[in-house]
Design an enzyme around this catalytic site. Structure first.
Site, PDB file in Angstrom:
ATOM      1  N   LYS A 266      42.822  35.555  48.962  1.00  0.00           N
ATOM      2  CA  LYS A 266      42.965  34.099  48.861  1.00  0.00           C
ATOM      3  C   LYS A 266      42.716  33.426  50.210  1.00  0.00           C
ATOM      4  CE  LYS A 266      47.223  34.277  47.418  1.00  0.00           C
ATOM      5  NZ  LYS A 266      47.361  35.755  47.402  1.00  0.00           N
TER       6      LYS A 266
ATOM      7  N   GLY B 230      47.105  40.218  48.486  1.00  0.00           N
ATOM      8  CA  GLY B 230      46.042  40.964  49.152  1.00  0.00           C
ATOM      9  C   GLY B 230      44.703  40.901  48.452  1.00  0.00           C
TER      10      GLY B 230
ATOM     11  N   TYR C 144      41.021  34.599  52.831  1.00  0.00           N
ATOM     12  CA  TYR C 144      39.614  34.792  53.196  1.00  0.00           C
ATOM     13  C   TYR C 144      38.730  33.783  52.465  1.00  0.00           C
ATOM     14  CZ  TYR C 144      35.485  37.660  54.362  1.00  0.00           C
ATOM     15  OH  TYR C 144      34.286  38.131  54.845  1.00  0.00           O
TER      16      TYR C 144
ATOM     17  N   GLY D  84      48.246  29.572  47.799  1.00  0.00           N
ATOM     18  CA  GLY D  84      49.505  30.125  47.331  1.00  0.00           C
ATOM     19  C   GLY D  84      49.889  31.419  48.021  1.00  0.00           C
TER      20      GLY D  84
ATOM     21  N   ASN E  94      36.284  38.032  44.771  1.00  0.00           N
ATOM     22  CA  ASN E  94      36.234  38.475  46.164  1.00  0.00           C
ATOM     23  C   ASN E  94      36.055  39.993  46.171  1.00  0.00           C
ATOM     24  OD1 ASN E  94      36.459  38.295  49.026  1.00  0.00           O
ATOM     25  ND2 ASN E  94      38.553  39.045  48.855  1.00  0.00           N
TER      26      ASN E  94
ATOM     27  N   LYS F 284      49.340  26.178  53.650  1.00  0.00           N
ATOM     28  CA  LYS F 284      49.957  27.311  52.951  1.00  0.00           C
ATOM     29  C   LYS F 284      51.437  26.975  52.857  1.00  0.00           C
ATOM     30  CE  LYS F 284      50.104  32.158  52.172  1.00  0.00           C
ATOM     31  NZ  LYS F 284      49.155  33.203  51.817  1.00  0.00           N
TER      32      LYS F 284
END
Length: 211
Positions: free
Chosen positions: A13, A10, A15, A106, A165, A35
């Site tokens: 990654k 969360g 985004y 990941g 982020n 992914k």
């Protein structure tokens, strides 16, 4: 090619992968996304696929999909599935041939188990990729980021840099500039990007070994 990992689940990654992919597309680079393992549905893969306008099937982009929103090893055990690393490798090789630059994302953090004796960090090493680490700006990030970078380096993986982020509004984080300096100083790693939102970000592309 690059692997996008992070300090936690969360952390953003997906985004950041989408933003990075769109930047590269705007520069005329034929960029793809993968992914390898996704738990809890297909949401992450679907989001980046849509954002980048990719035509590949979900199975091509996400060869191992698990329904339970758990660590892949646990989810696979509950669903009575065997995660096939060779299947991931084959999908990776196919996409690598199709695209000029491939973003591989990941699941969770670097020490998340995929299967017995095989972590996310082992997958990065197996695919022979360099990586960037997505982190957050608020309290605790120095520890989490430095531990992540150190873990990757001990696995023999090159960390190109950290992207912050801002899941927390950075202007509301006390002394965030000092936090970022501490990550760079004590982690011996460069912060190569800061993402506030889709329209407010900076990523130093020169650090990413672009084609």
């Amino acid at each position: 090619m690059i692997f996008v990992t992070g300090t936690d689940t969360g952390i953003g990654k997906t985004y950041v992968s989408a933003i990075l992919g769109k930047i590269l597309k705007e520069k005329g680079i034929n960029v793809g996304y993968m992914k390898p393992v996704e738990s809890g549905g297909i949401e992450d893969t679907a989001y980046v696929r849509s954002e980048l306008g990719l035509n590949n099937s979900f199975e091509e982009l996400n060869p191992v999909n698990l329904k339970k929103p758990l660590s892949p090893n646990i989810s696979a055990k509950i669903e009575e599935k065997e995660i096939d690393i060779l299947k991931i490798k084959a999908a990776f090789e196919k996409l690598k041939e199709e695209y000029e630059f491939l973003i591989v994302e990941g699941a969770g953090g670097v020490a998340v188990p995929i299967k017995k004796d095989f972590l996310i960090a082992d997958l990065i090493k197996y695919l022979d990729l360099t990586c960037i680490v997505v982190s957050r700006p608020n309290l605790g990030t120095i520890n989490h980021t430095i531990l992540t970078v150190d873990f990757l380096r001990k696995k023999g993986i090159t960390v190109l840099g950290v992207i912050i982020n801002c899941i927390t509004d950075v202007s509301k984080v006390p002394y965030y500039e000092e936090t970022f300096k501490s990550i760079e100083e004590f982690g011996n790693v460069e912060i190569i990007g800061i993402v506030n939102d889709k329209k407010d970000f900076y990523i130093d592309l020169k650090k990413l070994n672009l084609p």
